[in-house]
Design a protein around this motif. Structure first.
Motif, PDB file in Angstrom:
ATOM      1  N   VAL A  14       0.798  -1.201   0.011  1.00 47.42           N
ATOM      2  CA  VAL A  14       0.013  -0.104  -0.018  1.00 47.42           C
ATOM      3  C   VAL A  14       0.828   1.294  -0.038  1.00 47.42           C
ATOM      4  O   VAL A  14       0.538   2.217  -0.787  1.00 47.42           O
ATOM      5  CB  VAL A  14      -1.155   0.182   1.149  1.00 47.42           C
ATOM      6  CG1 VAL A  14      -2.109   1.118   1.037  1.00 47.42           C
ATOM      7  CG2 VAL A  14      -1.811  -1.411   1.207  1.00 47.42           C
ATOM      8  N   PHE A  50       4.315  -2.191   7.829  1.00 42.01           N
ATOM      9  CA  PHE A  50       4.046  -1.224   8.997  1.00 42.01           C
ATOM     10  C   PHE A  50       5.249  -0.497   9.551  1.00 42.01           C
ATOM     11  O   PHE A  50       5.253  -0.004  10.665  1.00 42.01           O
ATOM     12  CB  PHE A  50       2.998  -1.744  10.084  1.00 42.01           C
ATOM     13  CG  PHE A  50       1.767  -2.106   9.586  1.00 42.01           C
ATOM     14  CD1 PHE A  50       0.879  -1.194   9.132  1.00 42.01           C
ATOM     15  CD2 PHE A  50       1.372  -3.415   9.585  1.00 42.01           C
ATOM     16  CE1 PHE A  50      -0.544  -1.482   8.646  1.00 42.01           C
ATOM     17  CE2 PHE A  50       0.044  -3.698   9.081  1.00 42.01           C
ATOM     18  CZ  PHE A  50      -0.819  -2.769   8.484  1.00 42.01           C
ATOM     19  N   GLY A  51       6.225  -0.624   8.925  1.00 40.45           N
ATOM     20  CA  GLY A  51       7.588  -0.106   9.439  1.00 40.45           C
ATOM     21  C   GLY A  51       8.230  -1.130  10.646  1.00 40.45           C
ATOM     22  O   GLY A  51       7.724  -2.239  10.648  1.00 40.45           O
ATOM     23  N   ALA A  62      10.781   1.951  17.007  1.00 38.12           N
ATOM     24  CA  ALA A  62      10.019   3.048  17.895  1.00 38.12           C
ATOM     25  C   ALA A  62       8.833   3.440  17.132  1.00 38.12           C
ATOM     26  O   ALA A  62       7.945   3.766  17.847  1.00 38.12           O
ATOM     27  CB  ALA A  62      10.946   3.839  18.261  1.00 38.12           C
ATOM     28  N   HIS A  63       9.041   3.795  16.009  1.00 38.73           N
ATOM     29  CA  HIS A  63       7.926   4.364  15.138  1.00 38.73           C
ATOM     30  C   HIS A  63       7.140   3.440  14.397  1.00 38.73           C
ATOM     31  O   HIS A  63       6.240   3.910  13.277  1.00 38.73           O
ATOM     32  CB  HIS A  63       8.398   5.637  14.353  1.00 38.73           C
ATOM     33  CG  HIS A  63       9.044   6.660  15.137  1.00 38.73           C
ATOM     34  ND1 HIS A  63       8.234   7.788  15.626  1.00 38.73           N
ATOM     35  CD2 HIS A  63      10.152   6.746  15.437  1.00 38.73           C
ATOM     36  CE1 HIS A  63       8.924   8.190  16.382  1.00 38.73           C
ATOM     37  NE2 HIS A  63      10.190   7.917  16.328  1.00 38.73           N
ATOM     38  N   ALA A 103      -5.790  -1.371  10.736  1.00 34.79           N
ATOM     39  CA  ALA A 103      -5.616  -1.451   9.486  1.00 34.79           C
ATOM     40  C   ALA A 103      -5.912  -2.936   9.419  1.00 34.79           C
ATOM     41  O   ALA A 103      -6.711  -3.344   8.260  1.00 34.79           O
ATOM     42  CB  ALA A 103      -4.331  -1.042   8.983  1.00 34.79           C
TER      43      ALA A 103
HETATM   44  C1  HEM Z   1      -2.580  -0.602   5.490  1.00 33.56           C
HETATM   45  C2  HEM Z   1      -2.805   0.768   6.229  1.00 33.56           C
HETATM   46  C3  HEM Z   1      -1.504   1.336   6.777  1.00 33.56           C
HETATM   47  C4  HEM Z   1      -0.190   1.327   6.403  1.00 33.56           C
HETATM   48  C5  HEM Z   1       0.402   0.366   5.412  1.00 33.56           C
HETATM   49  C6  HEM Z   1       0.606   1.894   7.095  1.00 33.56           C
HETATM   50  C7  HEM Z   1       2.105   2.217   7.079  1.00 33.56           C
HETATM   51  C8  HEM Z   1       2.836   2.707   8.245  1.00 33.56           C
HETATM   52  C9  HEM Z   1       4.241   3.029   8.302  1.00 33.56           C
HETATM   53  C10 HEM Z   1       5.103   2.206   7.172  1.00 33.56           C
HETATM   54  C11 HEM Z   1       4.494   4.051   9.017  1.00 33.56           C
HETATM   55  C12 HEM Z   1       6.040   4.386   9.471  1.00 33.56           C
HETATM   56  C13 HEM Z   1       6.757   3.390  10.301  1.00 33.56           C
HETATM   57  C14 HEM Z   1       8.130   3.680  10.505  1.00 33.56           C
HETATM   58  O1  HEM Z   1       8.433   4.816  10.530  1.00 33.56           O
HETATM   59  O2  HEM Z   1       8.815   2.552  11.150  1.00 33.56           O
HETATM   60  C15 HEM Z   1       3.323   4.096   9.937  1.00 33.56           C
HETATM   61  C16 HEM Z   1       3.227   4.960  10.895  1.00 33.56           C
HETATM   62  C17 HEM Z   1       2.152   5.549  11.317  1.00 33.56           C
HETATM   63  N1  HEM Z   1       0.810   5.026  11.205  1.00 33.56           N
HETATM   64 FE1  HEM Z   1       0.406   3.860   9.714  1.00 33.56          FE
HETATM   65  N2  HEM Z   1      -0.260   2.679   8.240  1.00 33.56           N
HETATM   66  C18 HEM Z   1      -1.609   2.242   7.954  1.00 33.56           C
HETATM   67  C19 HEM Z   1      -2.723   2.515   8.576  1.00 33.56           C
HETATM   68  C20 HEM Z   1      -2.841   3.600   9.726  1.00 33.56           C
HETATM   69  C21 HEM Z   1      -3.831   3.798  10.479  1.00 33.56           C
HETATM   70  C22 HEM Z   1      -5.406   3.164  10.014  1.00 33.56           C
HETATM   71  C23 HEM Z   1      -3.460   4.634  11.231  1.00 33.56           C
HETATM   72  C24 HEM Z   1      -4.287   5.461  12.381  1.00 33.56           C
HETATM   73  C25 HEM Z   1      -5.701   5.258  12.814  1.00 33.56           C
HETATM   74  C26 HEM Z   1      -2.220   4.934  11.197  1.00 33.56           C
HETATM   75  C27 HEM Z   1      -1.185   5.938  11.791  1.00 33.56           C
HETATM   76  C28 HEM Z   1      -0.215   5.912  11.843  1.00 33.56           C
HETATM   77  C29 HEM Z   1       0.731   6.529  12.717  1.00 33.56           C
HETATM   78  C30 HEM Z   1       0.330   7.703  13.771  1.00 33.56           C
HETATM   79  C31 HEM Z   1       2.199   6.604  12.446  1.00 33.56           C
HETATM   80  C32 HEM Z   1       3.410   7.301  13.099  1.00 33.56           C
HETATM   81  C33 HEM Z   1       3.947   6.409  14.401  1.00 33.56           C
HETATM   82  C34 HEM Z   1       5.229   7.189  14.874  1.00 33.56           C
HETATM   83  O3  HEM Z   1       5.876   7.931  14.117  1.00 33.56           O
HETATM   84  O4  HEM Z   1       5.554   6.656  16.091  1.00 33.56           O
HETATM   85  N3  HEM Z   1      -1.568   4.069  10.286  1.00 33.56           N
HETATM   86  N4  HEM Z   1       2.184   3.567   9.048  1.00 33.56           N
END
Ligand code: HEM
Length: 143
Positions: free
Chosen positions: A28, A86-87, A90-91, A99
């Motif tokens: 995605v 999803f990474g 820590a982040h 999801a």
């Molecule tokens: C298939 C759906 C999703 C994918 C593929 C995805 C993917 C990612 C990735 C790759 C990161 C960065 C991780 C890293 O830096 O190591 C991330 C961070 C994040 N995602 Fe998602 N995400 C999805 C859905 C969501 C949903 C539904 C939410 C909230 C309701 C969300 C909230 C966040 C937040 C707040 C961060 C930042 C976390 C941080 O910096 O500590 N994501 N996501």
């Protein structure tokens, strides 16, 4: 994925693994995570310096043959699946569980409502290659 849809339709116990395999296979989001090096290091012969921006290609990592057996194959029964969609660390994505739950609900509804959903013979999706998110531009289906 001929046969895989029917397999999931008939065995919903495969759903948790299937959701993660789909996330591995088509992550995605791609190229949207920018990391910043906190120390100098070398990666595959490339010198990375402190402060450099590094853009990991998650989709490529998810097809790494050294990690995933038969990585190019969508295998809804795959069990060991340490994908990076999803990474990591820590982040790590805070919304990963939501999801996964959303995908499960959507797939269950699709399987119930369109049990014979398929790509028509000779037709394939076209993908938006311009965007860092991986999404289809067209998705021809029959049911
Ligand atoms: C298939 C759906 C999703 C994918 C593929 C995805 C993917 C990612 C990735 C790759 C990161 C960065 C991780 C890293 O830096 O190591 C991330 C961070 C994040 N995602 Fe998602 N995400 C999805 C859905 C969501 C949903 C539904 C939410 C909230 C309701 C969300 C909230 C966040 C937040 C707040 C961060 C930042 C976390 C941080 O910096 O500590 N994501 N996501």
């Amino acid at each position: 994925m001929p046969g895989q849809y029917a397999r999931l339709r008939d065995d919903r116990g495969l759903m948790p693994g299937a959701v993660d395999e789909l996330l591995r296979y088509i992550p995605v989001m791609n190229g949207v995570v920018v990391l910043q090096a906190v120390k100098d290091f070398e990666l595959h012969g490339q010198r990375i310096h402190t402060g450099d921006a590094v853009l990991p290609v998650l989709a490529a990592a998810n097809r790494d043959e050294r990690v995933f057996t038969d990585a190019e194959r969508l295998d809804l029964c795959r069990t060991d699946n340490p994908h990076l969609t999803f990474g990591r660390g820590a982040h790590n994505c805070i919304g990963a569980h939501l999801a996964r739950a959303q995908m499960t609900v959507c797939l269950e509804a699709l399987l119930d409502r369109f049990p014979a959903l398929h790509l028509p013979h000779g037709h394939f999706p076209t993908w938006d290659d311009e965007s860092p998110s991986k999404s289809p531009l067209t998705l021809p289906v029959g049911w």
